[in-house]
Design a protein around this motif. Sequence first.
Motif, PDB file in Angstrom:
ATOM      1  N   CYS A   1      60.445   1.763  15.311  1.00  0.00           N
ATOM      2  CA  CYS A   1      60.789   0.362  15.584  1.00  0.00           C
ATOM      3  C   CYS A   1      60.007  -0.638  14.749  1.00  0.00           C
ATOM      4  O   CYS A   1      60.386  -1.823  14.715  1.00  0.00           O
ATOM      5  CB  CYS A   1      60.553   0.050  17.068  1.00  0.00           C
ATOM      6  N   VAL A   2      58.929  -0.218  14.089  1.00  0.00           N
ATOM      7  CA  VAL A   2      58.085  -1.192  13.390  1.00  0.00           C
ATOM      8  C   VAL A   2      57.899  -0.903  11.910  1.00  0.00           C
ATOM      9  O   VAL A   2      57.355  -1.743  11.188  1.00  0.00           O
ATOM     10  CB  VAL A   2      56.691  -1.306  14.063  1.00  0.00           C
ATOM     11  N   ARG A   3      58.332   0.246  11.429  1.00  0.00           N
ATOM     12  CA  ARG A   3      58.105   0.583  10.028  1.00  0.00           C
ATOM     13  C   ARG A   3      59.001  -0.266   9.118  1.00  0.00           C
ATOM     14  O   ARG A   3      59.863  -1.016   9.585  1.00  0.00           O
ATOM     15  CB  ARG A   3      58.355   2.063   9.792  1.00  0.00           C
ATOM     16  N   GLU A   4      58.800  -0.118   7.813  1.00  0.00           N
ATOM     17  CA  GLU A   4      59.555  -0.930   6.849  1.00  0.00           C
ATOM     18  C   GLU A   4      61.060  -0.752   7.009  1.00  0.00           C
ATOM     19  O   GLU A   4      61.833  -1.717   6.920  1.00  0.00           O
ATOM     20  CB  GLU A   4      59.154  -0.574   5.417  1.00  0.00           C
ATOM     21  N   LEU A   5      61.494   0.476   7.256  1.00  0.00           N
ATOM     22  CA  LEU A   5      62.925   0.738   7.399  1.00  0.00           C
ATOM     23  C   LEU A   5      63.507  -0.018   8.593  1.00  0.00           C
ATOM     24  O   LEU A   5      64.654  -0.475   8.552  1.00  0.00           O
ATOM     25  CB  LEU A   5      63.167   2.236   7.546  1.00  0.00           C
ATOM     26  N   ALA A   6      62.719  -0.159   9.652  1.00  0.00           N
ATOM     27  CA  ALA A   6      63.167  -0.934  10.807  1.00  0.00           C
ATOM     28  C   ALA A   6      63.275  -2.415  10.440  1.00  0.00           C
ATOM     29  O   ALA A   6      64.231  -3.095  10.825  1.00  0.00           O
ATOM     30  CB  ALA A   6      62.197  -0.752  11.972  1.00  0.00           C
ATOM     31  N   ALA A   7      62.289  -2.931   9.694  1.00  0.00           N
ATOM     32  CA  ALA A   7      62.341  -4.333   9.267  1.00  0.00           C
ATOM     33  C   ALA A   7      63.562  -4.569   8.384  1.00  0.00           C
ATOM     34  O   ALA A   7      64.249  -5.597   8.505  1.00  0.00           O
ATOM     35  CB  ALA A   7      61.062  -4.698   8.521  1.00  0.00           C
ATOM     36  N   SER A   8      63.861  -3.634   7.503  1.00  0.00           N
ATOM     37  CA  SER A   8      65.027  -3.762   6.630  1.00  0.00           C
ATOM     38  C   SER A   8      66.315  -3.764   7.445  1.00  0.00           C
ATOM     39  O   SER A   8      67.252  -4.519   7.162  1.00  0.00           O
ATOM     40  CB  SER A   8      65.049  -2.611   5.623  1.00  0.00           C
ATOM     41  N   THR A   9      66.373  -2.906   8.463  1.00  0.00           N
ATOM     42  CA  THR A   9      67.569  -2.796   9.286  1.00  0.00           C
ATOM     43  C   THR A   9      67.790  -4.056  10.111  1.00  0.00           C
ATOM     44  O   THR A   9      68.911  -4.589  10.180  1.00  0.00           O
ATOM     45  CB  THR A   9      67.461  -1.568  10.206  1.00  0.00           C
ATOM     46  N   VAL A  10      66.742  -4.548  10.746  1.00  0.00           N
ATOM     47  CA  VAL A  10      66.861  -5.772  11.543  1.00  0.00           C
ATOM     48  C   VAL A  10      67.202  -6.952  10.636  1.00  0.00           C
ATOM     49  O   VAL A  10      68.043  -7.803  10.972  1.00  0.00           O
ATOM     50  CB  VAL A  10      65.570  -6.033  12.336  1.00  0.00           C
TER      51      VAL A  10
END
Length: 367
Positions: free
Chosen positions: A31-40
């Motif tokens: 929920c907090v990694r870079e991939l999550a930031a990219s998805t959100v």
Amino acid sequence: MSDLPPYVTRDLVAERLPLIFPEGTPNRTYCVRELAASTVFAMLYIGAVEGQGRYLGPVHVYRMTEEQAAEGDTAARLDYASAVFKKKYVPTGSRWYADNTREPIRDETLREGLVAIGAVFARTDLPTTSGLPRYALKPDFAALFDPAHDGEALEAAIGAFQQKHLSKSALARVSIVRAGAAAGASGVLVTFPNGETRQLAPGPSSIITQAVIEVFAREFLQDSAVLWLSESGNKVVARDDKLAAAIGLKIEADKNLPDIILADLGPDEPLIVFVEVVATDGAVTARRQKALFALTDEAGFARGQIAFLTAYQDRESAGFRKTVSGLAWGSFAWFVSEPDKIVILRDGAASPARLADLLHAGADDGL
């Protein structure tokens, strides 16, 4: 439907995700990694918010580029939302991810992370094999990234979201982890079962040590005692040679002993518990277990009187993820954030059992 959430950068999303999902949150890494930031960011960018009729597919994330992400006007955002599905579409600039990032976006960041925790809505009217986009942000989650929200207003909104979407057990884990971090800032005072106290140096290892002695021992031992306690930079904080000698254990500091040795004096035959505290490294491995068994064999203890425990702050902690694959069979793992639960790494070589037997045994024990 052209209404879109306010434009924000991926950096702002990355900055707020750890505030929304603090230490102790289940599957926090997803929920907090870079991939999550990219998805959100991609969901906010195309307006994939529940109730708006627009949905995200992994393609929106892995085809995003630095240049596209910088175009914040409504027309560019809406054009991108639909253009990525065209076979001949070629994004302008440097793509964030390759096509093979589809699975971790879908399976980890979305299904096991943001959907599971209640931050993202997933359509249920599509077949599982459908290639149509199906994910949208929950409105109250999307609102947390409004750049107009800041300071106390943002904190209040995050708190309301956590109370609504995090389970009671998740909230309890978060609270325990937060309390431990605060308590460890200026040293940790540990109270032994006999009422004595010791001041430990500040740090995460001391927080875990305190919990092992004050919480684990009370929860899982009948009549507990501390035979040995050491910490980083101070090999011996406390030792009880008199009690150790009374039960036949000779403690020698130069034997590379574990962080803590507990004794349970309740059973007819005392139980000796060797504990390794893991903030970053140092679990009970098979090699470590073998070396400690050599000490207790020499002292004349039956192996049924010896237990091995590795103690962690939380299942989401970096120390657990780093060391879990090396934990010794026949040992236990315990987490400060879930104090009434314990992991048993059962070695079935001597007495194999079917899963149904193990399940019934766990039910009988209240597991």
